[in-house]
Enzyme design. Structure first.
Site, PDB file in Angstrom:
ATOM      1  CE  LYS A 282      33.856  41.110  36.725  1.00 23.46           C
ATOM      2  NZ  LYS A 282      32.389  39.879  36.036  1.00 23.46           N
TER       3      LYS A 282
ATOM      4  CG  LEU B  53      37.309  38.383  40.777  1.00 25.04           C
ATOM      5  CD1 LEU B  53      35.905  38.896  41.290  1.00 25.04           C
ATOM      6  CD2 LEU B  53      38.224  39.903  40.160  1.00 25.04           C
TER       7      LEU B  53
ATOM      8  CG  ASP C 271      33.085  32.325  52.403  1.00 19.48           C
ATOM      9  OD1 ASP C 271      33.211  30.713  53.438  1.00 19.48           O
ATOM     10  OD2 ASP C 271      32.216  32.469  51.914  1.00 19.48           O
TER      11      ASP C 271
ATOM     12  CE  LYS D  81      33.929  38.160  45.583  1.00 20.27           C
ATOM     13  NZ  LYS D  81      33.518  36.717  45.673  1.00 20.27           N
TER      14      LYS D  81
HETATM   15  S1  IVH Z   1      34.400  38.133  38.109  1.00 21.88           S
HETATM   16  C1  IVH Z   1      38.501  37.055  36.174  1.00 21.88           C
HETATM   17  N1  IVH Z   1      31.970  38.638  38.599  1.00 21.88           N
HETATM   18  O1  IVH Z   1      33.321  35.273  43.205  1.00 21.88           O
HETATM   19  C2  IVH Z   1      37.258  36.984  36.635  1.00 21.88           C
HETATM   20  N2  IVH Z   1      32.866  36.646  39.485  1.00 21.88           N
HETATM   21  O2  IVH Z   1      36.234  35.944  43.953  1.00 21.88           O
HETATM   22  C3  IVH Z   1      36.529  36.434  37.438  1.00 21.88           C
HETATM   23  N3  IVH Z   1      31.926  35.789  41.330  1.00 21.88           N
HETATM   24  O3  IVH Z   1      35.525  33.247  40.749  1.00 21.88           O
HETATM   25  C4  IVH Z   1      35.320  36.046  38.070  1.00 21.88           C
HETATM   26  N4  IVH Z   1      30.379  37.299  41.423  1.00 21.88           N
HETATM   27  O4  IVH Z   1      33.335  32.345  41.427  1.00 21.88           O
HETATM   28  C5  IVH Z   1      33.445  37.495  38.146  1.00 21.88           C
HETATM   29  N5  IVH Z   1      29.692  39.578  38.684  1.00 21.88           N
HETATM   30  C6  IVH Z   1      31.375  38.666  38.949  1.00 21.88           C
HETATM   31  C7  IVH Z   1      31.287  37.220  40.080  1.00 21.88           C
HETATM   32  C8  IVH Z   1      32.031  36.851  40.423  1.00 21.88           C
HETATM   33  C9  IVH Z   1      30.823  35.902  42.279  1.00 21.88           C
HETATM   34  C10 IVH Z   1      32.745  34.875  42.417  1.00 21.88           C
HETATM   35  C11 IVH Z   1      33.349  34.384  41.388  1.00 21.88           C
HETATM   36  C12 IVH Z   1      35.064  34.529  41.295  1.00 21.88           C
HETATM   37  C13 IVH Z   1      35.122  34.921  43.041  1.00 21.88           C
HETATM   38  C14 IVH Z   1      35.908  35.698  42.988  1.00 21.88           C
END
Ligand code: IVH
Length: 698
Positions: A295, A85, A35, A117
C-alpha cells in the site's frame, strides 16, 4: 487462452462461470474450484475484455467483487465501499505497478507499507463512541451481511475500545481487517471431525467462512477464530492522519490486533524482497497467507491516485503461486513395497501446484481413502505446500457424478501372480504375503542398490524393471534376486533399450565395484525386517563377518549392543529361510566381500541438524533411527519446531508432528529420503521424496 474461439462467446462463458463460482464461494462456502483456478479464469476474462473493449459491460464480474447478500443475515450498506485489490502475479507485474505509480504521481517520491495478505474473510467493524455496534462482511462491496452476534464471540476483537492517554476515540470508527482461523484450531477441528466420523473441512478459510455463517453464535464461539486489522473505513471525529502506518499504530493503541510483520519500505526493490521472502517463509506462520499487500503509505498520495472501477490504484496484492488446485482424479491404483506393504495412490490429471507438476500422490492406506471418500472420476483438491509431499485434500462433492460409487480396495496384488492381499486385524496396512511376488522382488533390488545400502550408481528403478523383465535365452529371468545383478554382463545390458557400450560398461563396473562394500551396508541391503543401518553397524562390530552372524543363535544376536530381541528374532528367522540362504550363497559366488568391517566412526554430516522421527521407519526401531542421526552428529528431538531440519515420516506417524511440520514448512522424508539423508547429510534433490512406489507395467 484459446485464441481460435469467438472472443465474445468466450467472454460470456467466462462471465457466467465466474459469476457461478462467486456465488459458490461467497454465498454458499462450497467452492468448486481452487483460488488458483479462479484467478486463471479471471485473468483470462480481464485480458479478453482489454483486447476487446467493444464487449465490456459495467456488470462484468471482472469489475465487481464478492457475492450476493443472503436472507440469513440482515443486509448492511457499507458507508465506504469495501473494494477488492488488483493482483500482481510475479516480480515483473509488481515492478510494472511501481512504474505506473511513478507516472501517476509525476515522479513524486513515495514509500510503501507492506502487509501479509491474510487468507480469511474481510470484515468491517463499526464502533460508535467506543462501542462495537456492527460487524459486516464484504458482500458485493456495497452491501454486506450483519454478522455482529458471531463476531462478538471472537476474543481478539475488542467490544469496547481502550482509551489510551492523549488519543481521542473517534465518534464513529470503522476498522477493517480479516477474520481467519489459526492453523492450530483448524487441525484440532479436523481431528475432532475424524473422531466423530464427520466430513473433513477442506481448508482454514472455508472453515472460517462456515463458522461465521452459523445462525447460532454459540457454535461460532467454539471455532477459535481470530482477527488482523489492516485498514480504516469511515472515521468521524478523532485524530487526523497523514500516513497509513500511523493509522495502524492508532488502531493498535485502541486494542486491535495488528500483524507484527507489517513493514514500511522505501523502494519497489525492497517491496519485492519482502514479498518473495514471505513467499518462501509463508509456512512458518500459524495462519494461511496467499500473498502480500503493498500500500502507498502517504494518504494524500492515495487521494491523488484514487480508484479504478473495482480497486484502489494505491495498493496491489502480490499473489503467491497457488498451493491448491483442483484436478481430475483419474484413478486410484496400488503399489507394492519391498516388504509387501500395499499403498494406494492417486493418479491425477497432471496439475501445476506449489511450484511443480503433480501427477501422483500417495493416499497412505485404506482408511485414509475411506475418510476422504475420494473416488476415481472425482474432481479433487490437490495441495502442495512448500517442501511438503503433495496431498489430495478431498473431493469437490458438488461436482461428483450421480452414479459414482466408493472406491474399493483390490483383493488381489496387481502383479502377474495376482496373489491375495490381506489386512491383519488391528493393522492399518494391507499386505501382499506372496514371497515370490515380482513387484516386491523389484522393490527389494531397488532397495539393495540404493544409496543407503550397496550404493550402486546407475541402478535405479527404471533399469531394475528393465532387468527384471528381460529373459535369458533359456526363457529364465535375467535377474530374480538382488544377487543376480552381479552376473549381468555388458552383452545382457546391450539387449535393453537405452543402453550403448559405454553406458553398459559403466553400469557393470559400478555393480562389480560394489562387491567390497563394508559389512554394515551389505547387511542393510539384505532388507531384513527391522534391521537398519545402525543395528547393522553393531552386528558388524560384534561378529565381524556375515557368516558369523548367519550362524549365531537368537540369544547371541540379542546380546549385541543396541539390538533388542525383536530384531534378533527377525534376523534369525530371515537366515533360516532357504531362499534367503540361497541368495547369500549366490552373493558369495559373485565374490561379494562378507567381512569388510572397516566400521569407522560415521562422518559428522548431520552436525548441528535436528531431525525428528515419527512413526515406524522400515528397518529401524525408533532408537535405531535416532541413533543413526546422532552417530552422524545430529540431534533427534521429540518435537518439531522452526529449527527442525527434516521430519522422517514412517508408517502410522504422529498426527501432531506431521501437522506441525506442515505448518512450519519443515521437509518430510520417507524411508528412501531418510537413507539419502543418512548417506549424504542432505535432503533428497527435490527435497521431497514422495512416499509412492509406482506400479510397474504388468
Ligand atoms: S486491504 C482497499 N490488506 O484481500 C484495500 N486486504 O483481494 C482493501 N486481505 O478484500 C483491502 N489481507 O479480504 C488488505 N493486509 C491486507 C489484507 C487484505 C487480506 C484481503 C481482503 C481483501 C482481499 C483483496
Amino acid at each position: 487462452m484459446d485464441e481460435t474461439r469467438d472472443p465474445e462467446a468466450r467472454i460470456l462463458e467466462l462471465r457466467a462461470r465466474i459469476a457461478h463460482h462467486n456465488h459458490l464461494y461467497n454465498d454458499l462456502d462450497t467452492p468448486e474450484i481452487s483460488d488458483g483456478d479462479y484467478d486463471l479464469l479471471m485473468r483470462e476474462l480481464r485480458a479478453l475484455e482489454e483486447m476487446h473493449p467493444e464487449f465490456q459491460t459495467p456488470d462484468s464480474p471482472a469489475d465487481t467483487v464478492g457475492g450476493a447478500v443472503s436472507a440469513t443475515f440482515a443486509p448492511v450498506q457499507h458507508r465506504m465501499p469495501m473494494t477488492s485489490l488488483d493482483n500482481a502475479m510475479d516480480g515483473a507485474e509488481l515492478a510494472a505497478w511501481g512504474e505506473r505509480l511513478v507516472r501517476q504521481l509525476a515522479g513524486e517520491p513515495t514509500s510503501f507499507v507492506c502487509e501479509l495478505k491474510i487468507d480469511g474473510l474481510a470484515m468491517s467493524l463499526r464502533y460508535e463512541h467506543g462501542e462495537l455496534v456492527q460487524a459486516a462482511t464484504r458482500g458485493d462491496g456495497k452491501m454486506g451481511e450483519d454478522v455482529t452476534a458471531n463476531i462478538r464471540t471472537i476474543a481478539s476483537i475488542p467490544q469496547t475500545l481502550q482509551d489510551p492517554e492523549g488519543i481521542r476515540i473517534p465518534d464513529v470508527l470503522e476498522v477493517r481487517g480479516e477474520v481467519y482461523m489459526p492453523l492450530g484450531s483448524f487441525t484440532a477441528l479436523n481431528a475432532a471431525a475424524v473422531a466423530a466420523g464427520e466430513k473433513l473441512l477442506v481448508n482454514p478459510r472455508n472453515a472460517a467462512a462456515g463458522s461465521l455463517r452459523q445462525k447460532d453464535s454459540r457454535i461460532t464461539a467454539k471455532r477459535s477464530l481470530s482477527f488482523w486489522s489492516y485498514q480504516l473505513g469511515e472515521v468521524v471525529g478523532g485524530p487526523q492522519f497523514t500516513n497509513h502506518h500511523e493509522t495502524l499504530q492508532f488502531i493498535e493503541a485502541l486494542g486491535f490486533p495488528v500483524n507484527p510483520h507489517i513493514r514500511q519500505l522505501a523502494t519497489v526493490d525492497e517491496v519485492a524482497e519482502f514479498c518473495l521472502g514471505w513467499q518462501r517463509d509463508r509456512h512458518t506462520l500459524d495462519y494461511d497467507i496467499d500473498g502480500c499487500v503493498v500500500k502507498v503509505d502517504d494518504l494524500a498520495q492515495r487521494e491523488k491516485l484514487g480508484f479504478t472501477s473495482r480497486a484502489p490504484r494505491w495498493a496491489i496484492a502480490f499473489k503467491f503461486p497457488p498451493e491448491e488446485r483442483t484436478t481430475l482424479l483419474r484413478d486410484i491404483m496400488i503399489s507394492v513395497g519391498r516388504t509387501g506393504r500395499v499403498t494406494p495412490f492417486a493418479v491425477l490429471e497432471p496439475v501445476f501446484v506449489g511450484g511443480s507438476t503433480v501427477a501422483m500422490s500417495t493416499l497412505h492406506n485404506q482408511d485414509q481413502v475411506a475418510l476422504k471418500d475420494v473416488r476415481p472420476g472425482d474432481t479433487v483438491i490437490v495441495r502442495k505446500a512448500g517442501d511438503v509431499i503433495p496431498e489430495v485434500v478431498g473431493p469437490v462433492l458438488s461436482l461428483r457424478s450421480e452414479d459414482s460409487v466408493p472406491w474399493v480396495f483390490p483383493t488381489e496384488c496387481p502383479c502377474p501372480l495376482k496373489s491375495e492381499l490381506v489386512r491383519p486385524v488391528g493393522e492399518a496396512n494391507i499386505t501382499c504375503i506372496e514371497i515370490a511376488c515380482p513387484f516386491q522382488r523389484d522393490q527389494r533390488i531397488i532397495y539393495f542398490a540404493s544409496r543407503g545400502a550397496m550404493d550402486i550408481e546407475g541402478l535405479g528403478e527404471r533399469t531394475v524393471m528393465q532387468l527384471s523383465e528381460a529373459r535369458r535365452a533359456d526363457g529364465q529371468s535375467l535377474v530374480k534376486t538382488p544377487a543376480d545383478i552381479y552376473f549381468v554382463t555388458v552383452e545382457d545390458l546391450l539387449q535393453l533399450e537405452g543402453f550403448a557400450t559405454i553406458s553398459a560398461e559403466r553400469l557393470v563396473a559400478a555393480i562389480q565395484g560394489s562387491r567390497d562394500r563394508p559389512l554394515p551396508r551389505l547387511l542393510t541391503a539384505l532388507g531384513i525386517k527391522h534391521l537398519g543401518p545402525s543395528a547393522a553397524e553393531g552386528l558388524s562390530r560384534a561378529f565381524g563377518t556375515l557368516d558369523a552372524i548367519m550362524d549365531a543363535g537368537e540369544a547371541d544376536l540379542a546380546l549385541t549392543e543396541g539390538l533388542g530381541g525383536i530384531i534378533a528374532a527377525s534376523i534369525r528367522r530371515w537366515f533360516d529361510v532357504e531362499d534367503n540362504r540361497a541368495f547369500i550363497e549366490r552373493l558369495r559366488e559373485a565374490g561379494v566381500e562378507f567381512g569388510n568391517v572397516v566400521v569407522s566412526r560415521q562422518p559428522q554430516i548431520l552436525a548441528g541438524k535436528a531431525v525428528v522421527v515419527t512413526g515406524t521407519v522400515e528397518g529401524f526401531t525408533r532408537e535405531e533411527a535416532e541413533a543413526a542421526i546422532k552417530d552422524r552428529g545430529g540431534k533427534s528431538p521429540g518435537s518439531v519446531s522452526k529449527k527442525t531440519f527434516a521430519v522422517v515420516v514412517g508408517a502410522e506417524p504422529g498426527a501432531s508432528k506431521v501437522t506441525k511440520a506442515t505448518e512450519l514448512g519443515v521437509p518430510m522424508l520417507d524411508e528412501i529420503g531418510f537413507a539419502h539423508l543418512l548417506a549424504t547429510g542432505d535432503l533428497p534433490e527435490s527435497s521431497v521424496s514422495v512416499a509412492v512406489e509406482p506400479v510397474p507395467e504388468a
